[in-house]
Design a protein around this motif. Sequence first.
Motif, PDB file in Angstrom:
ATOM      1  N   GLY A 191     144.968  76.576 101.542  1.00  0.00           N
ATOM      2  CA  GLY A 191     145.061  77.157 102.901  1.00  0.00           C
ATOM      3  C   GLY A 191     145.468  78.529 103.133  1.00  0.00           C
ATOM      4  N   GLY A 192     145.034  79.381 103.743  1.00  0.00           N
ATOM      5  CA  GLY A 192     145.290  80.991 103.964  1.00  0.00           C
ATOM      6  C   GLY A 192     144.542  81.835 103.231  1.00  0.00           C
ATOM      7  N   GLU A 193     143.883  81.058 102.230  1.00  0.00           N
ATOM      8  CA  GLU A 193     143.030  82.098 101.284  1.00  0.00           C
ATOM      9  C   GLU A 193     142.214  83.196 101.900  1.00  0.00           C
ATOM     10  OE1 GLU A 193     144.542  78.481  99.175  1.00  0.00           O
ATOM     11  OE2 GLU A 193     143.068  78.899 100.943  1.00  0.00           O
ATOM     12  N   SER A 194     141.640  82.945 102.889  1.00  0.00           N
ATOM     13  CA  SER A 194     140.705  83.798 103.817  1.00  0.00           C
ATOM     14  C   SER A 194     141.635  84.943 104.431  1.00  0.00           C
ATOM     15  CB  SER A 194     139.892  82.934 104.701  1.00  0.00           C
ATOM     16  OG  SER A 194     139.161  83.988 105.484  1.00  0.00           O
ATOM     17  N   GLU A 195     142.516  84.411 105.111  1.00  0.00           N
ATOM     18  CA  GLU A 195     143.415  85.581 105.984  1.00  0.00           C
ATOM     19  C   GLU A 195     144.054  86.566 104.800  1.00  0.00           C
ATOM     20  OE1 GLU A 195     145.296  83.167 109.906  1.00  0.00           O
ATOM     21  OE2 GLU A 195     146.347  82.981 107.951  1.00  0.00           O
ATOM     22  N   THR A 196     144.464  85.947 103.647  1.00  0.00           N
ATOM     23  CA  THR A 196     145.196  86.822 102.634  1.00  0.00           C
ATOM     24  C   THR A 196     144.131  87.782 102.074  1.00  0.00           C
ATOM     25  OG1 THR A 196     146.571  85.024 102.093  1.00  0.00           O
ATOM     26  CG2 THR A 196     146.143  86.935 100.282  1.00  0.00           C
ATOM     27  N   ILE A 197     142.985  87.370 101.944  1.00  0.00           N
ATOM     28  CA  ILE A 197     141.892  88.377 101.426  1.00  0.00           C
ATOM     29  C   ILE A 197     141.455  89.381 102.469  1.00  0.00           C
ATOM     30  CG2 ILE A 197     139.166  88.470 100.761  1.00  0.00           C
ATOM     31  CD1 ILE A 197     139.670  85.840  99.417  1.00  0.00           C
ATOM     32  N   ILE A 198     141.603  89.162 103.565  1.00  0.00           N
ATOM     33  CA  ILE A 198     141.417  89.946 104.873  1.00  0.00           C
ATOM     34  C   ILE A 198     142.450  91.186 104.846  1.00  0.00           C
ATOM     35  CG2 ILE A 198     140.839  90.191 107.481  1.00  0.00           C
ATOM     36  CD1 ILE A 198     139.286  87.192 107.068  1.00  0.00           C
ATOM     37  N   GLY A 199     143.412  90.245 105.144  1.00  0.00           N
ATOM     38  CA  GLY A 199     144.596  91.271 105.111  1.00  0.00           C
ATOM     39  C   GLY A 199     144.739  92.264 103.897  1.00  0.00           C
ATOM     40  N   LYS A 200     144.652  91.796 102.621  1.00  0.00           N
ATOM     41  CA  LYS A 200     144.574  92.693 101.336  1.00  0.00           C
ATOM     42  C   LYS A 200     143.389  93.868 101.587  1.00  0.00           C
ATOM     43  CE  LYS A 200     146.326  89.758  97.675  1.00  0.00           C
ATOM     44  NZ  LYS A 200     145.734  89.016  96.458  1.00  0.00           N
ATOM     45  N   TRP A 201     142.076  93.520 102.038  1.00  0.00           N
ATOM     46  CA  TRP A 201     141.008  94.413 102.328  1.00  0.00           C
ATOM     47  C   TRP A 201     141.597  95.455 103.447  1.00  0.00           C
ATOM     48  CZ3 TRP A 201     137.856  94.578 106.884  1.00  0.00           C
ATOM     49  CH2 TRP A 201     136.821  95.462 106.753  1.00  0.00           C
ATOM     50  N   MET A 202     142.052  94.865 104.466  1.00  0.00           N
ATOM     51  CA  MET A 202     142.451  95.898 105.578  1.00  0.00           C
ATOM     52  C   MET A 202     143.635  96.790 104.928  1.00  0.00           C
ATOM     53  SD  MET A 202     142.222  93.743 109.236  1.00  0.00           S
ATOM     54  CE  MET A 202     143.798  92.768 108.826  1.00  0.00           C
ATOM     55  N   LYS A 203     144.490  96.298 104.501  1.00  0.00           N
ATOM     56  CA  LYS A 203     145.602  97.340 103.953  1.00  0.00           C
ATOM     57  C   LYS A 203     145.083  98.137 102.921  1.00  0.00           C
ATOM     58  CE  LYS A 203     150.291  97.530 103.487  1.00  0.00           C
ATOM     59  NZ  LYS A 203     151.164  97.451 104.648  1.00  0.00           N
ATOM     60  N   GLN A 204     144.105  97.808 101.937  1.00  0.00           N
ATOM     61  CA  GLN A 204     143.525  98.897 100.892  1.00  0.00           C
ATOM     62  C   GLN A 204     142.653  99.791 101.515  1.00  0.00           C
ATOM     63  OE1 GLN A 204     141.758  97.376  97.408  1.00  0.00           O
ATOM     64  NE2 GLN A 204     143.628  95.784  96.877  1.00  0.00           N
ATOM     65  N   ARG A 205     141.801  99.552 102.660  1.00  0.00           N
ATOM     66  CA  ARG A 205     140.728 100.426 103.347  1.00  0.00           C
ATOM     67  C   ARG A 205     141.557 101.239 104.520  1.00  0.00           C
ATOM     68  NH1 ARG A 205     139.207  98.549  99.276  1.00  0.00           N
ATOM     69  NH2 ARG A 205     136.921  97.633  98.915  1.00  0.00           N
ATOM     70  N   GLY A 206     142.831 100.897 104.794  1.00  0.00           N
ATOM     71  CA  GLY A 206     143.297 101.313 105.981  1.00  0.00           C
ATOM     72  C   GLY A 206     142.800 101.350 107.163  1.00  0.00           C
ATOM     73  N   ASN A 207     141.807 100.317 107.355  1.00  0.00           N
ATOM     74  CA  ASN A 207     140.999 100.414 108.440  1.00  0.00           C
ATOM     75  C   ASN A 207     141.576  99.239 109.796  1.00  0.00           C
ATOM     76  OD1 ASN A 207     140.614  97.875 107.463  1.00  0.00           O
ATOM     77  ND2 ASN A 207     138.278  98.108 106.932  1.00  0.00           N
ATOM     78  N   ARG A 208     142.792  98.860 109.827  1.00  0.00           N
ATOM     79  CA  ARG A 208     143.165  97.653 110.625  1.00  0.00           C
ATOM     80  C   ARG A 208     142.828  98.173 112.036  1.00  0.00           C
ATOM     81  NH1 ARG A 208     143.184  94.555 113.561  1.00  0.00           N
ATOM     82  NH2 ARG A 208     144.808  93.003 114.362  1.00  0.00           N
ATOM     83  N   ASN A 209     143.012  99.575 112.461  1.00  0.00           N
ATOM     84  CA  ASN A 209     142.648  99.764 113.920  1.00  0.00           C
ATOM     85  C   ASN A 209     141.253  99.764 114.226  1.00  0.00           C
ATOM     86  OD1 ASN A 209     145.429 100.206 114.481  1.00  0.00           O
ATOM     87  ND2 ASN A 209     145.347 102.549 113.832  1.00  0.00           N
ATOM     88  N   ASN A 210     140.337  99.553 113.180  1.00  0.00           N
ATOM     89  CA  ASN A 210     138.924  99.589 113.372  1.00  0.00           C
ATOM     90  C   ASN A 210     138.376  98.011 113.346  1.00  0.00           C
ATOM     91  OD1 ASN A 210     138.976 102.327 113.375  1.00  0.00           O
ATOM     92  ND2 ASN A 210     138.606 102.512 111.343  1.00  0.00           N
ATOM     93  N   ILE A 211     139.149  97.080 113.127  1.00  0.00           N
ATOM     94  CA  ILE A 211     138.482  95.843 112.988  1.00  0.00           C
ATOM     95  C   ILE A 211     139.181  95.006 113.897  1.00  0.00           C
ATOM     96  CG2 ILE A 211     138.607  93.894 111.229  1.00  0.00           C
ATOM     97  CD1 ILE A 211     136.999  96.060 110.289  1.00  0.00           C
ATOM     98  N   LEU A 212     138.577  94.329 114.600  1.00  0.00           N
ATOM     99  CA  LEU A 212     138.971  92.978 115.508  1.00  0.00           C
ATOM    100  C   LEU A 212     139.334  91.759 114.502  1.00  0.00           C
ATOM    101  CD1 LEU A 212     136.986  93.497 118.682  1.00  0.00           C
ATOM    102  CD2 LEU A 212     139.059  94.414 118.195  1.00  0.00           C
TER     103      LEU A 212
END
Length: 317
Positions: free
Chosen positions: A62-83
């Motif tokens: 469990g938590g694999e999906s959230e972890t991948i999304i978190g890594k993606w947003m961190k690497q792309r620096g796009n947290r403020n553009n994603i809901l």
Amino acid sequence: MEKRQLGNSDLKAVPLAFGGNVFGWTVDEKTSFQLLDGFAGAGFNLVDTADVYSRWAPGNTGGESETIIGKWMKQRGNRNNILVATKVGSDMGDGKKGISKKYILQAAEASLQRLQTDRIDLYQTHFDDESTPVEETLEAYAQLVKEGKVRWIGASNMTAERLIASLKASKENGFPSYQTLQPHYNLYDREKFETEYEQICLDHHLGVLNYFALASGFLTGKYRSEKDFGKSTRGGGMGKYLNARGLSILDVLDTVSAKHNTTQASVALAWLMARKSVTAPIASATNPDQLDALIKAAVLELTTDDINLLDNASTWK
């Protein structure tokens, strides 16, 4: 693409959400990043996941999906553009489940860590637990909102009676109120939502983020006989759709998609987006072709005749 408001919140999304259930299950991290890049690059901004995704896969906890999304947003620096929409309440093992105040506060912290963010845009009750008073659940959300860790809340897999009770309790106690409902709804599975929930959503201006928008792939048209069941991990569940009504729906999807030179999946999603009650269907993709079908759905304009054909073929009455 025009954005739609999620309920009465200040969240606005292009009317299609990427379903994060596939991340860490049927697609690895590298492919997940590519799909998310394509989705966001096309102008979409809403990603739906849950803490339990994808615990059912061998070797996962469990938590694999959230972890991948978190890594993606961190690497792309796009947290403020994603809901980011995630959920709480499913069984995570070791007694970690439910919607008690104590557990919700713990689960939210774990989701925030995996997502590598300081707030969840939409935190949803994944599965209701009728042994927990709705007031207790809402009190937990109130604390999280007050602390700035959650912006808005939503519901899923809840009876109509408990949903109404929750909305009433929020109003009477000054708790945050559910702004969205995530029901099982698609061109084939219509009756339950349309008879039990649709009017509630319209009356209370709840945003509808429906799951299984493509009926686990049946509405893509790739499953037309039992010999097609081996085409994916979900193929085994297609038997329930292979009846006269299901095949009639596929016939009309074939006709309408040919008319617009597009895919059956795009048409099925566009039909949902044209429903007055639906805000943003949730659909997932595991390859670029599937993602392309999702993207095209958001700009496909069905005619009144198209919608009537689809309505008539899929009617449950």
